[in-house]
Design an enzyme around this catalytic site. Sequence first.
Site, PDB file in Angstrom:
ATOM      1  CD  GLU A 164      -4.099 -16.525  -7.509  1.00 30.33           C
ATOM      2  OE1 GLU A 164      -5.058 -17.286  -7.309  1.00 30.33           O
ATOM      3  OE2 GLU A 164      -4.119 -15.319  -7.279  1.00 30.33           O
ATOM      4  CE  LYS A 213       2.073  -8.867 -13.393  1.00 31.43           C
ATOM      5  NZ  LYS A 213       2.337 -10.195 -12.923  1.00 31.43           N
ATOM      6  CB  CYS A 269      -3.474 -10.932 -12.050  1.00 26.57           C
ATOM      7  SG  CYS A 269      -2.729 -11.629 -10.576  1.00 26.57           S
ATOM      8  CE  LYS A 334      -4.942 -19.919 -12.034  1.00 29.37           C
ATOM      9  NZ  LYS A 334      -3.708 -19.615 -12.748  1.00 29.37           N
TER      10      LYS A 334
HETATM   11  C1  UGA Z   1      -2.037 -14.151 -14.502  1.00 28.50           C
HETATM   12  C2  UGA Z   1      -0.938 -14.305 -15.575  1.00 28.50           C
HETATM   13  O1  UGA Z   1      -1.191 -15.456 -16.368  1.00 28.50           O
HETATM   14  C3  UGA Z   1       0.440 -14.446 -14.914  1.00 28.50           C
HETATM   15  O2  UGA Z   1       1.457 -14.507 -15.909  1.00 28.50           O
HETATM   16  C4  UGA Z   1       0.676 -13.245 -14.014  1.00 28.50           C
HETATM   17  O3  UGA Z   1       1.922 -13.319 -13.343  1.00 28.50           O
HETATM   18  C5  UGA Z   1      -0.434 -13.182 -12.955  1.00 28.50           C
HETATM   19  O4  UGA Z   1      -1.701 -13.052 -13.646  1.00 28.50           O
HETATM   20  C6  UGA Z   1      -0.186 -11.982 -12.086  1.00 28.50           C
HETATM   21  O5  UGA Z   1      -0.256 -10.848 -12.597  1.00 28.50           O
HETATM   22  O6  UGA Z   1       0.198 -12.144 -10.933  1.00 28.50           O
HETATM   23  P1  UGA Z   1      -3.389 -15.812 -12.898  1.00 28.50           P
HETATM   24  O7  UGA Z   1      -4.175 -14.625 -12.450  1.00 28.50           O
HETATM   25  O8  UGA Z   1      -2.885 -16.770 -11.885  1.00 28.50           O
HETATM   26  O9  UGA Z   1      -2.105 -15.361 -13.753  1.00 28.50           O
HETATM   27  O10 UGA Z   1      -4.363 -16.609 -13.869  1.00 28.50           O
HETATM   28  P2  UGA Z   1      -4.288 -17.170 -15.354  1.00 28.50           P
HETATM   29  O11 UGA Z   1      -3.841 -18.571 -15.364  1.00 28.50           O
HETATM   30  O12 UGA Z   1      -3.604 -16.233 -16.237  1.00 28.50           O
HETATM   31  O13 UGA Z   1      -5.858 -17.161 -15.697  1.00 28.50           O
HETATM   32  C7  UGA Z   1      -6.574 -15.926 -15.762  1.00 28.50           C
HETATM   33  C8  UGA Z   1      -8.002 -16.163 -16.168  1.00 28.50           C
HETATM   34  O14 UGA Z   1      -8.076 -16.570 -17.537  1.00 28.50           O
HETATM   35  C9  UGA Z   1      -8.711 -17.257 -15.372  1.00 28.50           C
HETATM   36  O15 UGA Z   1     -10.013 -16.826 -15.072  1.00 28.50           O
HETATM   37  C10 UGA Z   1      -8.695 -18.450 -16.308  1.00 28.50           C
HETATM   38  O16 UGA Z   1      -9.730 -19.359 -16.084  1.00 28.50           O
HETATM   39  C11 UGA Z   1      -8.848 -17.752 -17.653  1.00 28.50           C
HETATM   40  N1  UGA Z   1      -8.330 -18.550 -18.783  1.00 28.50           N
HETATM   41  C12 UGA Z   1      -7.003 -18.835 -18.873  1.00 28.50           C
HETATM   42  C13 UGA Z   1      -9.199 -18.971 -19.782  1.00 28.50           C
HETATM   43  O17 UGA Z   1     -10.432 -18.699 -19.732  1.00 28.50           O
HETATM   44  N2  UGA Z   1      -8.706 -19.672 -20.838  1.00 28.50           N
HETATM   45  C14 UGA Z   1      -7.372 -19.956 -20.955  1.00 28.50           C
HETATM   46  O18 UGA Z   1      -6.983 -20.590 -21.979  1.00 28.50           O
HETATM   47  C15 UGA Z   1      -6.511 -19.531 -19.953  1.00 28.50           C
END
Ligand code: UGA
Length: 458
Positions: A164, A213, A269, A334
């Site tokens: 997202e 996945k 997710c 996020k």
């Molecule tokens: C996640 C996966 O990254 C995607 O590859 C996947 O396709 C998607 O789920 C899905 O299954 O549809 P998303 O949920 O959009 O994507 O969010 P992310 O960017 O992965 O972040 C997830 C969480 O981790 C957030 O709360 C974010 O703030 C946190 N995060 C991320 C951190 O705390 N630190 C980081 O370095 C990265």
Amino acid sequence: MFTRRVAVVGTGYVGLTTGACLASLGHQVVCADIDAVKVERLRRGVVDIVEPGLSELVSEQVSAGRLSFVVGAAQAVSAGFPGEGAGELDAEIVFLCLPTPMGVGGVADLRAVEAVVEETRDLLAPGTVVVNKSTVPVGTTVRTAELLDRADVSVVSNPEFLREGSAVHDFLNPDRIVVGCDTAEAAERVAALYARLGAPTVLTDAASAELMKYAANCFLAMKLSYVNAMAELCERVGADISDVTEGIGYDRRIGQAFLSPGPGWGGSCLPKDTHALLQVADAADFEFRLLRATIDTNTRQRQRIVDKVRAAVTGRRTGSLTRVRLGLLGLTFKAGTDDLRDSPALAIAALLRQAGADLVGYDPALVAGGSDGAVDGAVEGVAREVEGVPLVSDPVEAAQGAEAVVVLTEWPVFRTLDWSAMAGVMKQPVVVDTRNLLDPATLRRAGLTGIGLGRREA
Ligand code: UGA
């Protein structure tokens, strides 16, 4: 140019992005949703989700005549495509992009998928390929084929890995395409849809594609729980997490991405998929301790942030937060999205409220006309509530009278706030930065004490 007639059922993040992007690759796409109001808005090019580039792409593809919207899956799969002369044609490939929320006991709820299979079973043209893009438990592709009960229709698993906030970019620049099916011809037809993207393609069986996945999302969750635990250790031994992650990230086997500590991972997710994989493991009589520890570490992270705020405000880990006013910056899970589902910020807000704190929240995505994206329903200048947290339309208002400001979402705009103005209205000059987003020197110059995660100065 090679084009296919593609129906996409479900216009959430994944469905709408899939539809618009496949149209941009030259395919003829009809997207279906059960929500008639949403369909009407999409037809007019109104996209209700905050997703960079998506509404422009939808409008462009609708104008180009490659993308259209209908109500209900039945209409999309049958006779929805203009044919030669007056005739109409059926879809050749049908994508299921449906919600699979966490159901009872963490098991994915497949009712939406089942309902669409039921609705379309007798309408699919012979030779149709049904593609499951939703994240589903291992075995669902085979189960879908059984439910369809059509020897002339193939079911394929083609998981989506987009994030997202960068969905369009991720779809059009994939690290890999995964197609799982026991029929090679159907798998190749699906893989060919993406041929122009030139990404490595993994052709495999359905169970491996489905598991891939979960394996990817749970690995990412594990990476973050590890980093959050490491940040805590840094604080205890006087090390700095940014230096540690930079150093380990140069190792190509680890990589620099996804190593930022934070208030815990959330969203629609990672939490759902980690619990679902635990269920898959339980059902297979496998005790996946590493995954359980990943989830537990994340749950604990929320309390850790509350303890940090408590210590920052009162000077004691056990000090009272009763009637302590706190300004929360960022409530979405996020930055770059208006999505509040399973947001760590809201979970932390709930704990702070339980501890007696008075909260006020500001989030640029929840303010009409906000600089980083606005959502429909946000009322300009008028505070509304998100899960009991009153919202204000200005960060300085959130800081007014606060004993601490807590940064919970990594919106870049927070970096360049007028921190002196913030400091000027606060009761106590304390900022707890759970994303290590802000420059400590800027805060110092503004007369503020900044407290990050795993930072040497913390
Ligand atoms: C996640 C996966 O990254 C995607 O590859 C996947 O396709 C998607 O789920 C899905 O299954 O549809 P998303 O949920 O959009 O994507 O969010 P992310 O960017 O992965 O972040 C997830 C969480 O981790 C957030 O709360 C974010 O703030 C946190 N995060 C991320 C951190 O705390 N630190 C980081 O370095 C990265």
